[in-house]
Design a protein around this motif. Sequence first.
Motif, PDB file in Angstrom:
ATOM      1  N   SER A 157       4.057  18.457 -10.586  1.00  0.00           N
ATOM      2  CA  SER A 157       5.168  18.059 -11.425  1.00  0.00           C
ATOM      3  C   SER A 157       5.857  16.836 -10.796  1.00  0.00           C
ATOM      4  O   SER A 157       6.048  16.791  -9.590  1.00  0.00           O
ATOM      5  N   GLY A 158       6.167  15.844 -11.629  1.00  0.00           N
ATOM      6  CA  GLY A 158       6.832  14.646 -11.121  1.00  0.00           C
ATOM      7  C   GLY A 158       5.892  13.594 -10.572  1.00  0.00           C
ATOM      8  O   GLY A 158       6.329  12.563 -10.068  1.00  0.00           O
ATOM      9  N   SER A 159       4.570  13.824 -10.675  1.00  0.00           N
ATOM     10  CA  SER A 159       3.616  12.876 -10.080  1.00  0.00           C
ATOM     11  C   SER A 159       3.339  11.670 -10.981  1.00  0.00           C
ATOM     12  O   SER A 159       2.675  10.731 -10.547  1.00  0.00           O
ATOM     13  N   GLY A 160       3.834  11.701 -12.225  1.00  0.00           N
ATOM     14  CA  GLY A 160       3.677  10.538 -13.096  1.00  0.00           C
ATOM     15  C   GLY A 160       2.743  10.739 -14.274  1.00  0.00           C
ATOM     16  O   GLY A 160       2.453   9.789 -15.010  1.00  0.00           O
ATOM     17  N   LYS A 161       2.287  11.977 -14.494  1.00  0.00           N
ATOM     18  CA  LYS A 161       1.315  12.236 -15.553  1.00  0.00           C
ATOM     19  C   LYS A 161       1.837  11.863 -16.946  1.00  0.00           C
ATOM     20  O   LYS A 161       1.157  11.181 -17.705  1.00  0.00           O
ATOM     21  N   SER A 162       3.041  12.330 -17.264  1.00  0.00           N
ATOM     22  CA  SER A 162       3.593  12.042 -18.598  1.00  0.00           C
ATOM     23  C   SER A 162       3.837  10.553 -18.761  1.00  0.00           C
ATOM     24  O   SER A 162       3.563   9.989 -19.833  1.00  0.00           O
ATOM     25  N   THR A 163       4.346   9.936 -17.718  1.00  0.00           N
ATOM     26  CA  THR A 163       4.585   8.487 -17.773  1.00  0.00           C
ATOM     27  C   THR A 163       3.278   7.758 -18.076  1.00  0.00           C
ATOM     28  O   THR A 163       3.235   6.869 -18.940  1.00  0.00           O
ATOM     29  N   LEU A 164       2.205   8.166 -17.398  1.00  0.00           N
ATOM     30  CA  LEU A 164       0.908   7.529 -17.630  1.00  0.00           C
ATOM     31  C   LEU A 164       0.446   7.731 -19.071  1.00  0.00           C
ATOM     32  O   LEU A 164       0.005   6.790 -19.740  1.00  0.00           O
TER      33      LEU A 164
HETATM   34  P1  ADP Z   1       4.854  14.475 -14.526  1.00  0.00           P
HETATM   35  O1  ADP Z   1       4.501  14.325 -15.958  1.00  0.00           O
HETATM   36  O2  ADP Z   1       3.691  14.402 -13.601  1.00  0.00           O
HETATM   37  O3  ADP Z   1       5.726  15.674 -14.258  1.00  0.00           O
HETATM   38  P2  ADP Z   1       6.630  12.226 -15.019  1.00  0.00           P
HETATM   39  O4  ADP Z   1       5.816  11.081 -15.431  1.00  0.00           O
HETATM   40  O5  ADP Z   1       7.352  12.999 -16.045  1.00  0.00           O
HETATM   41  O6  ADP Z   1       5.739  13.203 -14.119  1.00  0.00           O
HETATM   42  O7  ADP Z   1       7.715  11.762 -13.942  1.00  0.00           O
HETATM   43  C1  ADP Z   1       7.422  10.903 -12.843  1.00  0.00           C
HETATM   44  C2  ADP Z   1       8.742  10.543 -12.158  1.00  0.00           C
HETATM   45  O8  ADP Z   1       9.504   9.715 -13.013  1.00  0.00           O
HETATM   46  C3  ADP Z   1       9.609  11.742 -11.847  1.00  0.00           C
HETATM   47  O9  ADP Z   1      10.264  11.501 -10.626  1.00  0.00           O
HETATM   48  C4  ADP Z   1      10.591  11.762 -12.992  1.00  0.00           C
HETATM   49  O10 ADP Z   1      11.789  12.355 -12.604  1.00  0.00           O
HETATM   50  C5  ADP Z   1      10.746  10.304 -13.334  1.00  0.00           C
HETATM   51  N1  ADP Z   1      11.001  10.081 -14.768  1.00  0.00           N
HETATM   52  C6  ADP Z   1      10.154  10.342 -15.775  1.00  0.00           C
HETATM   53  N2  ADP Z   1      10.677   9.991 -16.958  1.00  0.00           N
HETATM   54  C7  ADP Z   1      11.896   9.486 -16.691  1.00  0.00           C
HETATM   55  C8  ADP Z   1      12.940   8.940 -17.496  1.00  0.00           C
HETATM   56  N3  ADP Z   1      12.830   8.819 -18.828  1.00  0.00           N
HETATM   57  N4  ADP Z   1      14.065   8.511 -16.876  1.00  0.00           N
HETATM   58  C9  ADP Z   1      14.189   8.600 -15.536  1.00  0.00           C
HETATM   59  N5  ADP Z   1      13.231   9.101 -14.724  1.00  0.00           N
HETATM   60  C10 ADP Z   1      12.108   9.535 -15.287  1.00  0.00           C
END
Ligand code: ADP
Length: 231
Positions: A40-47
Motif C-alpha cells: 500500500s502506498g507504493s504508487g500502484k494507483s498513481t501508475l
Molecule cells: P498504492 O495504489 O500503491 O497504494 P498510490 O499510488 O495510491 O499507492 O499512492 C502513492 C503515494 O502517493 C502515497 O504516499 C499516497 O499517499 C500518495 N498519493 C496518492 N494519491 C495522492 C493524492 N491525490 N494526493 C496526495 N497524495 C497522494
Amino acid sequence: MLELTDVTKEYKVGGQVVRALDGVSLRIEPGQFTAIVGPSGSGKSTLLHLLGALDSPGTGSIRFQGAEIGGLDDDRQSEFRRHRVGFIFQFFNLLPTLSAWENVAIPKLLDGTGLRKAKPRALELLDLVGLADRAEHRPAELSGGQMQRVAVARALIMDPPLILADEPTGNLDSKTGASILELLGDITRQGNSVVMVTHDMGAVRYCDRLVTLRDGKIRSNERVEHTDNGE
Ligand code: ADP
Ligand code: ADP
C-alpha cells in the motif's frame, strides 16, 4: 503499445511533497496481461491513473502507440480515455437502475450513440462474458461475479486496445475471482492489453508479466512462467 520513460509524479500535501512515482520506465506490449503488485502506498494507483490518462505525469514521457499522451489537455485526455481505454473496478461501478445490457452500453451513450443502436453489440458482449441470459437483469439481481462480467463487457464495448483493472477480484471469492481472471486472460489472447493492479498474489499466475513497485520505483519486472499442469 504503451511506453513509459522515466516517469515521475509528485503530490503536494500541505507543505510536503510526496513522490508517488520515481523514475518509472515500463513497456506494455499488445496482447499482454500485466499484474502490478506492491505494498500500500507504493504508487500502484498513481501508475494506473497515468496509464489511463486520468492524470498527467510530472516529468517523463508516456507514449501510446507512438504518440505522447503525458501532456494532453483535459479534453484530449477524456477523448483518449473514451476510445482507447476500458476500466474495470473493484466495486464494479454499475448503475443500479439500469439493466445489464444498458450498463454495458453506457460508454456508447456517452459517445453519442443511441441506446437502441448500441444494443446489439452490448448483447454480443454479454454473450462473450457468459451472461446472454442475464441481459435484462439489474445489478442487484446478479451475483458479484456476474456484476464483474457485466463490467468487463462494458470495458470492451468501445473496442479499446487497453484495459485497466483496479483490484478486479478484490470483492469476489477466490473461485469467482479466478473465472474473472480467466476471462481477462482470454481478452488478452484477442490482442488487447490488460494491466491489473492487485493485492492477490494468486492472481499473478494468470498474467504474462509481473511488475513490483516499492516506494514509487519498479523493483522487479519479470515474465511469469506458466507451468503446463493446469490448475
Ligand atoms: P498504492 O495504489 O500503491 O497504494 P498510490 O499510488 O495510491 O499507492 O499512492 C502513492 C503515494 O502517493 C502515497 O504516499 C499516497 O499517499 C500518495 N498519493 C496518492 N494519491 C495522492 C493524492 N491525490 N494526493 C496526495 N497524495 C497522494
Ligand atoms: P454465483 O453462484 O454465480 O456466484 P449466486 O449464487 O449469487 O451466483 O446466484 C445464483 C443465481 O441467482 C445467479 O444466476 C443470479 O442471476 C441469481 N441471483 C443472484 N442474486 C440475485 C438477486 N438478488 N435477485 C435475483 N436473482 C439473483
